[in-house]
Design an enzyme around this catalytic site. Sequence first.
Site, PDB file in Angstrom:
ATOM      1  CG  ASP A 167      12.932  56.401  14.996  1.00 28.98           C
ATOM      2  OD1 ASP A 167      12.499  56.501  13.830  1.00 28.98           O
ATOM      3  OD2 ASP A 167      12.372  55.734  15.881  1.00 28.98           O
ATOM      4  NE  ARG A 168      18.090  65.381  15.464  1.00 26.64           N
ATOM      5  CZ  ARG A 168      17.854  66.682  15.377  1.00 26.64           C
ATOM      6  NH1 ARG A 168      16.643  67.112  15.032  1.00 26.64           N
ATOM      7  NH2 ARG A 168      18.809  67.554  15.621  1.00 26.64           N
TER       8      ARG A 168
END
Length: 314
Positions: A146-147
């Site tokens: 995930d970012r």
Amino acid sequence: MESGRPQAVQFVTVDEGAEGQRVDNYLLKVLKGVPKSRIYRLLRKGEVRVNKARVKPDFKLEIGDVVRIPPVRMAAASEKAPAFVSDALSDRLCDAVLFEDERLLIINKPSGLAVHGGSGVSLGLIEALRKMRPEAKFLELVHRLDRDTSGCVMLAKKRSTLKTLHGLLRGDGVDKRYLALVEGRWSNRKEQVKLPLEKNVLNSGERMVTATPDGKYALTRYQVVQRFEGATLVEAKPVTGRTHQIRVHCQAAGHPIIGDRKYGRDEVNQRFQARGVRRLFLHAHRLRFTLDNEVVEVEAPLSSDLQQFINSES
């Protein structure tokens, strides 16, 4: 005439360059300039098909598959400045290399950097590294983070390595460990969370995952590392690899990850902001696997802000 508009439906046969790639990532590459939300809408409505059948975004392509791509408006080159890798980002990524040989690159990804470009993101980790290494004939993400999650990300430098690592990831051939700071006191007796997970894609393209009996089997193992006032540092080992698995399993167990704006509690996150945790405290800190009869093991140190919290609260 609109720039970048295909004149008709395209039927593209998958070659070895796209073998094993998720169809959503493939479309993001083929339909450059099209927002990620639009890609997911095309898939959801069945406008994109593989071998005449509807597919989900995580469908893996194989050599010989025929992908139907509808006419889609793409941004003209003049509408969007080319992505630029700043000296600061380049230096940061060079310093973040944990392991590299002729087959594989492992990076300690910073929080806030997406692994690839998409809706609202012109430059991700893979695009930045390709620009930094124009001589690289092949460079592909092996998996994703995930970012807002930091830590170990593998990138294959050979097609054969990509296929081998995908095979290891489908089984139990890659031991992945994460450090997560969770709300409350995690019990030593809670050694695993086994709850099925279901992924939903909203109209915006945002992914939300819920624990539900109708979802896919998911298992995460946990071990307490250290306790703090109002929080516990745990090591999480995802046995399966579902989207947002650790985050949703922590939430379902009653211990959301500190700094998680999607699955956590705002009031708790605000309290820990004042104590120095200003982002998602989830870090992929260790990888271990065997590649070509060689054991590869790497550890990614915590970023300075997270380590500072550990030091100040210990």
